[in-house]
Design an enzyme around this catalytic site. Sequence first.
Site, PDB file in Angstrom:
ATOM      1  N   TYR A 175      24.116  70.260  31.003  1.00  0.00           N
ATOM      2  CA  TYR A 175      24.519  71.504  30.343  1.00  0.00           C
ATOM      3  C   TYR A 175      23.704  71.772  29.083  1.00  0.00           C
ATOM      4  O   TYR A 175      23.504  72.920  28.698  1.00  0.00           O
ATOM      5  CB  TYR A 175      26.000  71.443  29.953  1.00  0.00           C
ATOM      6  CG  TYR A 175      26.953  71.946  30.999  1.00  0.00           C
ATOM      7  CD1 TYR A 175      27.034  71.324  32.241  1.00  0.00           C
ATOM      8  CD2 TYR A 175      27.776  73.031  30.748  1.00  0.00           C
ATOM      9  CE1 TYR A 175      27.915  71.766  33.197  1.00  0.00           C
ATOM     10  CE2 TYR A 175      28.662  73.485  31.704  1.00  0.00           C
ATOM     11  CZ  TYR A 175      28.729  72.856  32.928  1.00  0.00           C
ATOM     12  OH  TYR A 175      29.607  73.297  33.870  1.00  0.00           O
ATOM     13  N   LYS A 218      26.638  59.024  39.734  1.00  0.00           N
ATOM     14  CA  LYS A 218      25.765  59.055  40.910  1.00  0.00           C
ATOM     15  C   LYS A 218      24.695  57.999  40.648  1.00  0.00           C
ATOM     16  O   LYS A 218      23.486  58.295  40.599  1.00  0.00           O
ATOM     17  CB  LYS A 218      25.200  60.483  41.092  1.00  0.00           C
ATOM     18  CG  LYS A 218      24.417  60.693  42.376  1.00  0.00           C
ATOM     19  CD  LYS A 218      25.253  60.681  43.642  1.00  0.00           C
ATOM     20  CE  LYS A 218      24.363  60.791  44.870  1.00  0.00           C
ATOM     21  NZ  LYS A 218      25.070  60.534  46.134  1.00  0.00           N
ATOM     22  N   ASP A 230      30.094  61.794  45.167  1.00  0.00           N
ATOM     23  CA  ASP A 230      30.355  62.362  46.499  1.00  0.00           C
ATOM     24  C   ASP A 230      31.594  61.718  47.128  1.00  0.00           C
ATOM     25  O   ASP A 230      32.442  62.398  47.707  1.00  0.00           O
ATOM     26  CB  ASP A 230      29.121  62.258  47.409  1.00  0.00           C
ATOM     27  CG  ASP A 230      28.380  60.936  47.292  1.00  0.00           C
ATOM     28  OD1 ASP A 230      28.772  60.094  46.470  1.00  0.00           O
ATOM     29  OD2 ASP A 230      27.403  60.747  48.049  1.00  0.00           O
ATOM     30  N   ASP A 272      33.108  69.262  35.608  1.00  0.00           N
ATOM     31  CA  ASP A 272      33.300  70.693  35.858  1.00  0.00           C
ATOM     32  C   ASP A 272      33.635  70.912  37.336  1.00  0.00           C
ATOM     33  O   ASP A 272      34.581  71.624  37.681  1.00  0.00           O
ATOM     34  CB  ASP A 272      32.021  71.451  35.489  1.00  0.00           C
ATOM     35  CG  ASP A 272      32.134  72.933  35.786  1.00  0.00           C
ATOM     36  OD1 ASP A 272      33.147  73.532  35.378  1.00  0.00           O
ATOM     37  OD2 ASP A 272      31.223  73.486  36.435  1.00  0.00           O
ATOM     38  N   ASP A 316      37.664  71.779  39.287  1.00  0.00           N
ATOM     39  CA  ASP A 316      37.988  72.935  40.137  1.00  0.00           C
ATOM     40  C   ASP A 316      38.527  72.453  41.483  1.00  0.00           C
ATOM     41  O   ASP A 316      39.488  73.015  42.017  1.00  0.00           O
ATOM     42  CB  ASP A 316      36.752  73.805  40.393  1.00  0.00           C
ATOM     43  CG  ASP A 316      36.615  74.944  39.387  1.00  0.00           C
ATOM     44  OD1 ASP A 316      36.964  74.714  38.215  1.00  0.00           O
ATOM     45  OD2 ASP A 316      36.164  76.036  39.767  1.00  0.00           O
TER      46      ASP A 316
HETATM   47  C1  IPM Z   1      34.742  75.457  32.695  1.00  0.00           C
HETATM   48  C2  IPM Z   1      33.831  76.603  32.992  1.00  0.00           C
HETATM   49  C3  IPM Z   1      32.663  76.590  32.023  1.00  0.00           C
HETATM   50  C4  IPM Z   1      31.912  75.300  32.208  1.00  0.00           C
HETATM   51  C5  IPM Z   1      31.717  77.809  32.130  1.00  0.00           C
HETATM   52  C6  IPM Z   1      32.459  79.103  31.965  1.00  0.00           C
HETATM   53  C7  IPM Z   1      30.575  77.715  31.152  1.00  0.00           C
HETATM   54  O1  IPM Z   1      33.409  76.560  34.324  1.00  0.00           O
HETATM   55  O2  IPM Z   1      35.207  75.353  31.547  1.00  0.00           O
HETATM   56  O3  IPM Z   1      35.022  74.668  33.597  1.00  0.00           O
HETATM   57  O4  IPM Z   1      31.086  75.179  33.129  1.00  0.00           O
HETATM   58  O5  IPM Z   1      32.154  74.357  31.431  1.00  0.00           O
HETATM   59 MG    MG Z   2      34.393  75.099  35.455  1.00  0.00          MG
END
Ligand code: IPM
Ligand code: MG
Length: 360
Positions: free
Chosen positions: A138, A188, A220, A244, A248
């Site tokens: 990042y 990884k 993975d 990240d 999700d």
């Molecule tokens: C998160 C989001 C952010 C990230 C984006 C919006 C920059 O996806 O907080 O998970 O990747 O950290």
């Molecule tokens: Mg995110």
Amino acid sequence: MANPTIVLLPGDGVGPEVTREAAACLARVAPDARLVEHAIGGHALDTTGESLPATTLDACMEADAVFLGAVGNPRYDSAPESTRPELGLLALRQALGAWANLRPIRVHPALEDCSPLRPERIRGADVMIVRELLGGIYFGEPRSLSSDDGERHALDTMTYTEGQIRRVADLAFRIAQKRRKRLLSVDKANVLACSRLWRAVVSEVAEGYPEVTCEHGLVDSCTLRILTDAPDLDVLLCGNLFGDILSDEAGALCGSLGMLPSASIGDRPGGLFEPVHGSAPDLAGSGKANPVGAILSAAMLLHHGLDRPEAAHQLERAVDATVADGIMTADVGGSATTAQFGDAVRARLEPNSPIDGSDD
Ligand code: IPM
Ligand code: MG
């Protein structure tokens, strides 16, 4: 701390809608707090030309805690890097020194059937993702997107220092100590040099926490374990990019990403508190956004940012009770609007209960 200042950054898409509900909850359980709104992300770009205007940054640096709704607007998708809404959030995390991002995932019994996974695969799951937030790909330099002789190429750099890994690993072990004492470090290491350093440093830190069982897993295979063995997982320690992605994915356990809160903490008191979900531009203005992640982020703000655990628990209990009563937004099978859900949570807050810390 009496009369804390909380900066609200509603941001883009559904951000303002979920922030409104979280702020109304904060006003109830921390009535002495001063809530001040500022612009960030695409909204700030539209109005000031910058994704993190100086007035917003200054206010955040002086605040006792910062709450963010969401950033991201598809209108800026092909904009140059310097004018991307997300840049404002990354710069803010960096300015606040928020190097750890805590993302708790708990499966509410009333929502077991909302997950795309079978209930027996997720029942009782209670996972804490600890994501490194200021390093890795990042923030690595150099980075570029360019063109040579008509051939476009792009470069990102993944980099980690020992110190960056050590401080977040140490925090994750301390968190594991207070939980079920199991830590799975995600990397990884079979491919990436950064991951080999990550694994070595985490192993060294683990020696200081003999009561915590430490395991290393390749990203993975961990992706699959979240889907097949979530109840078996306790603390997941991840670098920035893997955290990240896995967070999700873990949203699927709860039926919706809209359920997940987060706390970004580090060098300074306070911190940055934001739901895990994005700006969901397709839902913006429809009243369908799920405000649970935002309201639970407000609870994390009370807990970690203002050290008011009783007020935080009150808010968490009210969210649990609302969901247990079958009041839910459409993403988890209900019909409540964002505002109706928020009202239902506030109706379940205990009246006149002690609000810790507000009068000292
Ligand atoms: C998160 C989001 C952010 C990230 C984006 C919006 C920059 O996806 O907080 O998970 O990747 O950290
Ligand atoms: Mg995110």
